[in-house]
Scaffold this active site. Sequence first.
Site, short mmCIF file in Angstrom:
data_model
loop_
_atom_site.label_atom_id
_atom_site.label_comp_id
_atom_site.label_asym_id
_atom_site.label_seq_id
_atom_site.Cartn_x
_atom_site.Cartn_y
_atom_site.Cartn_z
CB CYS A 244 -0.86 0.01 1.26
SG CYS A 244 -1.94 -1.41 1.40
CB SER A 245 3.24 2.17 -2.53
OG SER A 245 3.55 0.82 -2.52
CG ASN A 249 6.65 9.59 3.04
OD1 ASN A 249 7.48 10.34 2.53
ND2 ASN A 249 5.48 10.01 3.45
CD GLU A 276 -2.11 3.84 -3.53
OE1 GLU A 276 -1.44 3.63 -2.50
OE2 GLU A 276 -3.36 3.95 -3.51
CG ASP A 305 -7.22 -4.48 -4.61
OD1 ASP A 305 -6.46 -4.75 -3.67
OD2 ASP A 305 -8.46 -4.51 -4.52
CG ASP A 325 1.84 2.36 6.18
OD1 ASP A 325 1.58 2.34 7.38
OD2 ASP A 325 1.94 3.42 5.53
CB CYS A 426 -0.62 6.86 11.10
SG CYS A 426 -1.76 7.08 9.75
C1 LIG Z 1 -1.59 4.80 4.80
S1 LIG Z 1 -1.48 4.99 3.11
C2 LIG Z 1 0.13 4.42 2.75
C3 LIG Z 1 1.21 5.40 3.05
C4 LIG Z 1 2.54 4.97 2.47
N1 LIG Z 1 2.91 3.66 2.95
C5 LIG Z 1 3.64 5.94 2.79
O1 LIG Z 1 4.33 5.74 3.80
O2 LIG Z 1 3.85 6.90 2.06
C6 LIG Z 1 -2.42 3.65 2.52
C7 LIG Z 1 -2.44 3.55 1.01
O3 LIG Z 1 -2.91 2.24 0.68
C8 LIG Z 1 -3.69 2.32 -0.48
N2 LIG Z 1 -4.49 1.07 -0.51
C9 LIG Z 1 -5.56 0.76 0.25
N3 LIG Z 1 -5.99 -0.49 -0.05
C10 LIG Z 1 -5.16 -0.97 -0.99
C11 LIG Z 1 -5.07 -2.19 -1.69
N4 LIG Z 1 -5.97 -3.16 -1.50
N5 LIG Z 1 -4.09 -2.37 -2.59
C12 LIG Z 1 -3.18 -1.37 -2.81
N6 LIG Z 1 -3.23 -0.18 -2.20
C13 LIG Z 1 -4.19 0.02 -1.29
C14 LIG Z 1 -4.47 3.59 -0.27
O4 LIG Z 1 -4.98 4.09 -1.48
C15 LIG Z 1 -3.40 4.50 0.32
O5 LIG Z 1 -2.72 5.19 -0.69
#
Ligand SMILES: C[S@@+](CC[C@H](N)C(=O)[O-])C[C@H]1O[C@@H](n2cnc3c(N)ncnc32)[C@H](O)[C@@H]1O
Length: 580
Positions: A244-245, A249, A276, A305, A325, A426
Site C-alpha cells: 500500500c504505497s 515515503n 497502489e 489492488d 501500511d 498511523c
Molecule cells: C496509509 S497509506 C500508505 C502510506 C505509504 N505507505 C507511505 O508511507 O507513504 C495507505 C495507502 O494504501 C492504499 N491502498 C488501500 N488499499 C489498498 C489495496 N488493497 N491495494 C493497494 N493499495 C491500497 C491507499 O490508497 C493509500 O494510498
Amino acid sequence: MSLYHETADILSAPSSTGGNLKTRLFGHKTTKPKQFKSPPPQIYALASETCKWSAVLKEVIDGSGLLHHERKLTPLLALLLVHDFLLSRKGIALPASHGLRAAVERHKARLTAELTRARLRRKAVSIEALRQLVTVEALGEVGLYPRWVRVNTFKTTLQDQLDTTFKDFTRVESVRDLIAGSTVVKSLYVDEHVPNLLALSPTFEITKTHAYASGAVILQDKASCFPAYLLDPQLEDGDVIDSCSAPGNKTTHVAAIVRSRVPEGEECKQKVYAFEKDLYRSRTLDKMVNLAGAQKITRMSLGRDFLKVDPDAPLYKNVGALLLDPSCSGSGIVGRDVMPTIHLPEQLGAAVKKPPPDRNRKRKREAGTADEDRQQILVDDDGQELVVSSEKEMKVRLEALSSFQLTLLLHAFAFPAARKVTYSTCSIHAEENEQVVMKALQSEVAVKRGWRVMKRDRQVRGMREWPVRGSLGASGGDEEIAEACIRSCKDDGRGVMGFFVAGFVRDAGPEVKEKGVALGNEKSGPKGAKGQGSSNGSSHLQNGPKTRITDSEDASSGTESDSSDTSNSDVESDWGGFAD
Ligand SMILES: C[S@@+](CC[C@H](N)C(=O)[O-])C[C@H]1O[C@@H](n2cnc3c(N)ncnc32)[C@H](O)[C@@H]1O
C-alpha cells in the site's frame, strides 16, 4: 478578476465548500479543480501567508483606520493587499494606477507606523524577528513537533548533508531540547533510533532548500520510518513488496535500505514491488519514487489492488519481505492541513463577513466534556474527514477498517517465499493495531505457514531500544506480544505522531506449509493460538527500557484526543511534497 479577488473568494467560501486550502485550489480526486485566472500556487502562497500574518495585519489595519477611509475595501481584500504592500518583496501585484493599489499606498505612513507598533508590542527587534514569532505562532500544535527529515541515501549521505545543507546548524542533545528552543531556526538533532534521520526546528523552512527540491532529503515523521527500518531487508531476503504505497515515503525508504545492502559498485538485483490501488494517489507515488532516485529498483503497479495480486505468480517467487501500511483511521496523525484561521480587521458600520470557522479551535473546545470526547474525526488517506459522533458509529467504522487491514495482512502472509512482514498504521486504536496482530497470529494461514511475531530481542537495534511498546490488555495479556509491538504516542514529548508497527517472521521451508505444523518450541503465537512458530535461537541482545501503553491509553478507551486538530503527516502529508 485579480489575484486579490480570487484569493479573497477562496478564503471567504463557506465551510460547506469543504476541504482545506490545497483541495479548494488544486481539487481532489472526486472534484474537478476550479479554473482560476491567477496561477493556483500564487493564490495558495498569498492566502496562506496572509492567514499566518492576519493577527498582526488586523492590528495594523484597525490602527491605521484604513477601512474607515477606504470604504470600497472589504476586510479580506484589505488584509491581502496590506500583506503584499508591507511584507512581500515585490509589493502589491497590480499596476501602480490600479484603484486597489492606490487605496492602500496612500496610507503608507500610517500603515508602516502601525506595523512598527505591532512589532514592538511583540518585543521583536526586527521584521525578521517578527517573522519568526509569527511563524511559530501559526504552527500551533505542529510547532511542538520537530520537522523530521530522512536523508535519502540514493542521493546523498548523512555526513554530506551535515557538511552542506546543515553546515551552520547547531546540534542539540535531544528532541526535547530541539522543541524547547523551537525559535532557534538552525538547530538539529541526529536521531538515536533510526539511521539517517534528523529532527529540525519546526520553523526551519526545509522545503526551500535545494536538498529538499532535489530529493536528497525527504520529510517523513520518525514513526513513519519504523516499518522499513524494522523490516530490515537483507540480501538473502530477496525481493520486497510494499503493498500500500502512496505517497511513497516507506517505498523509497525500504528501497534505499535494499540498495544500501549491495556492495559499492555492484548492481542491485533485488526489486521493490510497489502497489497502489488508487490511481489519483499513484501519481504522487510515481513522482516521489522518481524524485528519490529509487526508480531503478522499484517496480510500481499504479492503480493495482494488492489483494488481486496472485502470491503464487512466478514474478513474486523471490519476495522474502513485505511491508504493509494500509489505510487506517489516521487517529495518530498530528497537524493535518485544515483551513487556516483568519483574523479579520473591523469594518466600521458594515456587516463584517464572518471568517470561515476555525475548526481547530472548535475541536479543542469539543474535547471538553465526556460526551464530546467521544466525538472523533477519522481522516482517510486523502485527508477527507469523517466526523464520528457516537461510540457505536466509531465501533462500526473501526470494525470495518480492522477487517480490511486483517485481510491485507493475511494476503501478505500467503507469499510463498516470504519470511518477514511488517504491519503498521498511523492509528492509536487497539482495534487496528494489537487486535489485528492477535487475529493474524491465530489465522489459518499463519498457523499453517508458521508465522509468528518478531520478538523484541530479534528486532533491529533502534526498534529494540525504542521504549514505547504495545498494550498488554489488547495483546490478550501476552507479555511477549505486547513487547514485540511498537507504538509511538503523540503528546509524550518524543516529538512523533501516534503510530503502531509489528513485525512477523517465519523460518520458512516448504515443510512448514506442507506439514501444516510449526517447528520448534519457542512460544510465539498468542496465548490460546494453535500454531507455535519456530525459534531462531535465543538472543544475547538486550532490550531497551519500556513504556507500555496501558489499557487506559488504548485508543479503544476513547481518551486520546483526535489527531486531526492541526495536522500533517505521515500519510501523504508527513512528506509535505507535491501539491496534489
Ligand atoms: C496509509 S497509506 C500508505 C502510506 C505509504 N505507505 C507511505 O508511507 O507513504 C495507505 C495507502 O494504501 C492504499 N491502498 C488501500 N488499499 C489498498 C489495496 N488493497 N491495494 C493497494 N493499495 C491500497 C491507499 O490508497 C493509500 O494510498
